[in-house]
Design a protein around this motif. Structure first.
Motif, PDB file in Angstrom:
ATOM      1  N   ALA A  93       0.833  -1.211   0.000  1.00  0.00           N
ATOM      2  CA  ALA A  93       0.000   0.000   0.000  1.00  0.00           C
ATOM      3  C   ALA A  93       0.865   1.258   0.000  1.00  0.00           C
ATOM      4  O   ALA A  93       0.548   2.248  -0.675  1.00  0.00           O
ATOM      5  CB  ALA A  93      -0.929  -0.011   1.209  1.00  0.00           C
ATOM      6  N   THR A  94       1.960   1.213   0.753  1.00  0.00           N
ATOM      7  CA  THR A  94       2.864   2.363   0.780  1.00  0.00           C
ATOM      8  C   THR A  94       3.533   2.569  -0.582  1.00  0.00           C
ATOM      9  O   THR A  94       3.686   3.709  -1.050  1.00  0.00           O
ATOM     10  CB  THR A  94       3.937   2.173   1.863  1.00  0.00           C
ATOM     11  OG1 THR A  94       3.306   1.884   3.107  1.00  0.00           O
ATOM     12  CG2 THR A  94       4.769   3.435   2.023  1.00  0.00           C
ATOM     13  N   MET A  95       3.912   1.470  -1.225  1.00  0.00           N
ATOM     14  CA  MET A  95       4.508   1.578  -2.568  1.00  0.00           C
ATOM     15  C   MET A  95       3.512   2.161  -3.563  1.00  0.00           C
ATOM     16  O   MET A  95       3.870   2.960  -4.426  1.00  0.00           O
ATOM     17  CB  MET A  95       4.985   0.197  -3.035  1.00  0.00           C
ATOM     18  CG  MET A  95       6.143  -0.372  -2.256  1.00  0.00           C
ATOM     19  SD  MET A  95       6.662  -1.987  -2.918  1.00  0.00           S
ATOM     20  CE  MET A  95       7.656  -2.604  -1.567  1.00  0.00           C
ATOM     21  N   LEU A  96       2.260   1.753  -3.424  1.00  0.00           N
ATOM     22  CA  LEU A  96       1.239   2.260  -4.346  1.00  0.00           C
ATOM     23  C   LEU A  96       0.980   3.752  -4.150  1.00  0.00           C
ATOM     24  O   LEU A  96       0.511   4.430  -5.071  1.00  0.00           O
ATOM     25  CB  LEU A  96      -0.057   1.460  -4.173  1.00  0.00           C
ATOM     26  CG  LEU A  96      -0.015   0.028  -4.713  1.00  0.00           C
ATOM     27  CD1 LEU A  96      -1.278  -0.731  -4.320  1.00  0.00           C
ATOM     28  CD2 LEU A  96       0.154   0.006  -6.226  1.00  0.00           C
ATOM     29  N   GLN A  97       1.289   4.247  -2.969  1.00  0.00           N
ATOM     30  CA  GLN A  97       1.167   5.692  -2.758  1.00  0.00           C
ATOM     31  C   GLN A  97       2.060   6.439  -3.747  1.00  0.00           C
ATOM     32  O   GLN A  97       1.654   7.458  -4.318  1.00  0.00           O
ATOM     33  CB  GLN A  97       1.572   6.067  -1.330  1.00  0.00           C
ATOM     34  CG  GLN A  97       0.597   5.632  -0.259  1.00  0.00           C
ATOM     35  CD  GLN A  97       1.084   6.026   1.129  1.00  0.00           C
ATOM     36  OE1 GLN A  97       2.012   6.832   1.264  1.00  0.00           O
ATOM     37  NE2 GLN A  97       0.474   5.453   2.153  1.00  0.00           N
ATOM     38  N   TYR A  98       3.282   5.948  -3.919  1.00  0.00           N
ATOM     39  CA  TYR A  98       4.232   6.616  -4.804  1.00  0.00           C
ATOM     40  C   TYR A  98       3.956   6.323  -6.275  1.00  0.00           C
ATOM     41  O   TYR A  98       4.269   7.140  -7.136  1.00  0.00           O
ATOM     42  CB  TYR A  98       5.657   6.194  -4.440  1.00  0.00           C
ATOM     43  CG  TYR A  98       6.087   6.715  -3.096  1.00  0.00           C
ATOM     44  CD1 TYR A  98       6.507   8.037  -2.948  1.00  0.00           C
ATOM     45  CD2 TYR A  98       6.025   5.912  -1.962  1.00  0.00           C
ATOM     46  CE1 TYR A  98       6.874   8.535  -1.708  1.00  0.00           C
ATOM     47  CE2 TYR A  98       6.394   6.400  -0.722  1.00  0.00           C
ATOM     48  CZ  TYR A  98       6.820   7.720  -0.603  1.00  0.00           C
ATOM     49  OH  TYR A  98       7.170   8.221   0.630  1.00  0.00           O
ATOM     50  N   ARG A  99       3.364   5.160  -6.563  1.00  0.00           N
ATOM     51  CA  ARG A  99       3.070   4.830  -7.949  1.00  0.00           C
ATOM     52  C   ARG A  99       1.808   5.535  -8.447  1.00  0.00           C
ATOM     53  O   ARG A  99       1.734   5.971  -9.599  1.00  0.00           O
ATOM     54  CB  ARG A  99       2.896   3.303  -8.101  1.00  0.00           C
ATOM     55  CG  ARG A  99       2.489   2.855  -9.500  1.00  0.00           C
ATOM     56  CD  ARG A  99       3.580   3.186 -10.505  1.00  0.00           C
ATOM     57  NE  ARG A  99       3.208   2.829 -11.876  1.00  0.00           N
ATOM     58  CZ  ARG A  99       2.572   3.630 -12.719  1.00  0.00           C
ATOM     59  NH1 ARG A  99       2.226   4.866 -12.340  1.00  0.00           N
ATOM     60  NH2 ARG A  99       2.299   3.229 -13.951  1.00  0.00           N
ATOM     61  N   LEU A 100       0.803   5.652  -7.563  1.00  0.00           N
ATOM     62  CA  LEU A 100      -0.494   6.155  -8.007  1.00  0.00           C
ATOM     63  C   LEU A 100      -0.806   7.578  -7.545  1.00  0.00           C
ATOM     64  O   LEU A 100      -1.548   8.303  -8.222  1.00  0.00           O
ATOM     65  CB  LEU A 100      -1.607   5.220  -7.509  1.00  0.00           C
ATOM     66  CG  LEU A 100      -1.538   3.763  -7.991  1.00  0.00           C
ATOM     67  CD1 LEU A 100      -2.611   2.936  -7.304  1.00  0.00           C
ATOM     68  CD2 LEU A 100      -1.698   3.686  -9.503  1.00  0.00           C
ATOM     69  N   TYR A 101      -0.290   7.987  -6.389  1.00  0.00           N
ATOM     70  CA  TYR A 101      -0.698   9.270  -5.811  1.00  0.00           C
ATOM     71  C   TYR A 101       0.478  10.196  -5.517  1.00  0.00           C
ATOM     72  O   TYR A 101       0.341  11.140  -4.732  1.00  0.00           O
ATOM     73  CB  TYR A 101      -1.502   9.028  -4.526  1.00  0.00           C
ATOM     74  CG  TYR A 101      -2.849   8.408  -4.785  1.00  0.00           C
ATOM     75  CD1 TYR A 101      -3.964   9.193  -5.054  1.00  0.00           C
ATOM     76  CD2 TYR A 101      -3.003   7.023  -4.787  1.00  0.00           C
ATOM     77  CE1 TYR A 101      -5.205   8.622  -5.302  1.00  0.00           C
ATOM     78  CE2 TYR A 101      -4.237   6.435  -5.039  1.00  0.00           C
ATOM     79  CZ  TYR A 101      -5.331   7.238  -5.301  1.00  0.00           C
ATOM     80  OH  TYR A 101      -6.553   6.664  -5.556  1.00  0.00           O
TER      81      TYR A 101
END
Length: 580
Positions: A93-101
């Motif tokens: 979820a933390t990685m997706l913060q940087y990929r998506l948001y």
């Protein structure tokens, strides 16, 4: 017998009563005209009393034979994947913060849905696979849940973050995590039943605790793999500044779980039906006292046969003769799947648990697991709150540094409390008993939750880490282990998988509530207040544990056999009185 479920009578007393009943049974004619001598019951008398034989062993219970290690590898991988897949969602979820948001927080509702997705699916899988395991047989079902895990993991990896909007990407991922959860949830009743069916009474709790301890290793390896993958991506993310490459990092982290899954799939699909499960199907359908005696003897034979397989007996004794002795009732010649799938199975389950002496056990296992998972998953699916308190929340530094710091903090938490707690349970479960461990685990977890809640903003970092480590330790040297063991040991083989599935589903319902409500409640009433709610859940869990008996050296199949005999004797007496 006084008609109880054995709460006050040790298993060897019940077994002795059954053995005495069988041994004195005269030659009788069955309803189909066949004559049943007491040859089988005579042989049963020469079978070593199960509890006495097991208790006479000198080998330490935590030392496993080669065959037990093989079973541990086959069944344990499910719980490794359970923890790996459930808790790896935090760094993902933390990685997706940087990929998506662009590094901003994920939308709270979507984040909660994504984290709760696997637990939502687990509720479905636990009940469905549990019922199927009892209705169709273990062999017919085992391995299918692992195939579902593999399929869902592959589908998760296909999340098109480059072509879908950020919100739709999270929804896509969450949907396939629900499917993943169905497989993960199905592993709970399947592995528990497979293990319990094949374990002798002396080591049953230890084997179940060993299986469940893989959850700790799954969580630990999830953090370790994340650290390794991030280290490999440091050059790309730090030196080249290509933060979007983190999209590949989270996919690798998730994909690693496919290795142990594929590694044990064949063994699960080819694992033979346990002899105890086959024998248990005959007991419930016995139409006469003679057939009932045969069924009890078959249960003893089943255990003796598994003892030989697991290196606990040598085949050169009277049990070898028992294995080659044909049974005399029609149920013995019928395929076990045919007996197990009879239409009245669900009605049998409802009838069995309609009696308070049985219903209170199911209420106890379901409620304790529900209350435990509210607190346990509330803490572990939202470790960012804890990481913030100990300085590992990754709020400063480059994106790579933040991700690496969070993963390091997760591994520290796991190493301090998770793994040691599981092994404390393994080493002591046969000495202290399940009930004692569960009650003290609930109470000690409540103690440290109370400390964290009362001093949340004033504890120093070292003090917070120590308190949180003790909290995790007593979760696992306590109710997180025993709530898994109890349903696999307290219920008869006939109903074990279904009852275990229901109990586990109740637990996951608590996890879902916690995952969805934690963030909202933390903002509305504050994190300390939420911790006080968890405190109350643990106190209540200790209270509901009082509904459960101690299951150490307790054989629920033989207790069920004695209950059936007592009920038939009572009906026979009533018929005689009415005839007069």
């Amino acid at each position: 017998m006084d008609g109880s479920t054995g709460d006050h009578a040790p298993a060897w007393c019940i077994e002795a009563a059954c053995r005495a009943r069988v041994a004195t049974m005269p030659e009788q004619s069955t309803n189909d005209g066949h004559t049943t001598s007491n040859t089988t019951t005579e042989l049963a008398r020469h079978t070593s009393d199960l509890a006495e034989f097991e208790l006479s062993e000198r080998r330490a219970v935590f030392l496993l034979t080669r065959t037990e290690l093989k079973l541990l590898g086959i069944a344990g991988v499910g719980f490794f994947l359970d923890a790996y897949d459930l808790f790896v969602i935090n760094p993902v979820a933390t990685m997706l913060q940087y990929r998506l948001y662009g590094g901003k927080h994920l939308p709270p509702n979507l984040e909660g849905f994504m984290k709760a997705g696997a637990n939502i699916g687990s509720v479905i899988g636990q009940f469905a696979f549990g019922y199927a395991a009892d209705a169709l047989g273990r062999k017919a079902v085992y391995g299918k849940e692992l195939m579902l895990i593999i399929l869902a993991t592959i589908l998760t990896l296909t999340t098109p973050t480059g072509s879908l909007s950020p919100e739709h990407s999270l929804i896509y991922l969450a949907i396939f995590r629900i499917l993943l959860g169905v497989g993960v949830g199905g592993d709970y009743p399947m592995s528990a039943s497979i293990t319990s069916d094949r374990s002798n009474l002396r080591k049953r709790g230890t084997m179940l605790a060993y299986i469940f301890s893989n959850q700790g290793w799954g969580s630990f390896m999830g953090s370790l793999i994340t650290i390794i993958v991030l280290a490999a991506y440091k050059h790309v993310m730090e030196d080249k500044g290509e933060v979007s490459k983190v999209d590949g990092a989270w996919r690798i982290v998730v994909a690693v779980s496919l290795v142990p899954a594929f590694g044990t799939l064949y063994q699960r699909l080819t694992l033979p039906e346990s002899t105890r499960f086959k024998a248990s199907q005959k007991l419930i359908n016995a139409r006469s006292a003679a057939e009932e005696g045969d069924a009890i003897a078959e249960i003893k034979k089943a255990q003796a046969g598994d003892d030989i397989k697991f290196g606990r007996q040598t085949p050169g004794n009277s049990n070898e003769k028992l294995e080659s002795t044909p049974s005399k009732s029609d149920e013995d010649t019928a395929p076990p799947e045919e007996v197990a799938t009879k239409k009245a199975h669900f009605a049998d389950f409802v009838k069995y648990f309609s009696e308070w002496r049985h219903a209170k056990l199911l209420i106890g296992t379901c409620t304790c697991w529900f209350l435990l998972d509210i607190a346990f998953y509330g803490i572990n699916l939202n470790q960012n709150v804890v990481l913030q308190q100990i300085g590992y929340d990754g709020t400063t530094g480059t994106p790579w540094n933040r991700l690496f710091k969070i993963s390091t903090g997760n591994m520290i938490i796991t190493a301090l409390g998770f793994v040691p707690g599981y092994y404390a349970s393994i080493l002591t479960i046969e000495k202290l008993g399940r009930k004692w461990i569960q009650i003290q685990g609930f109470l000690m977890a409540a103690l440290f939750l109370g400390i964290l809640a009362g001093k949340f903003h004033t504890l120093s970092k070292p003090a917070f880490i120590v308190n949180f480590a003790f909290l995790q330790f007593f979760f696992n040297f306590g109710a997180n282990t025993t709530t898994y063991c109890y349903p696999a040991e307290v219920f008869p083989t006939r109903y074990r998988a279904t009852a275990h599935g229901l109990s586990a589903a109740a637990g996951k319902a608590g996890a879902i509530i916690s995952a969805l409500a934690f963030n909202t409640l933390s903002k509305d009433i504050g994190t300390p207040a939420v911790l006080w709610i968890f405190f109350g859940c643990c106190i209540a869990g200790a209270g509901f544990t009082l509904l459960l008996p101690e299951v150490k050296a307790r054989d629920p199949d033989l207790i069920l056999a004695e209950e059936i005999r007592a009920e038939r004797d009572a009906r026979a007496r009533q018929q005689q009185e009415e005839a007069k």
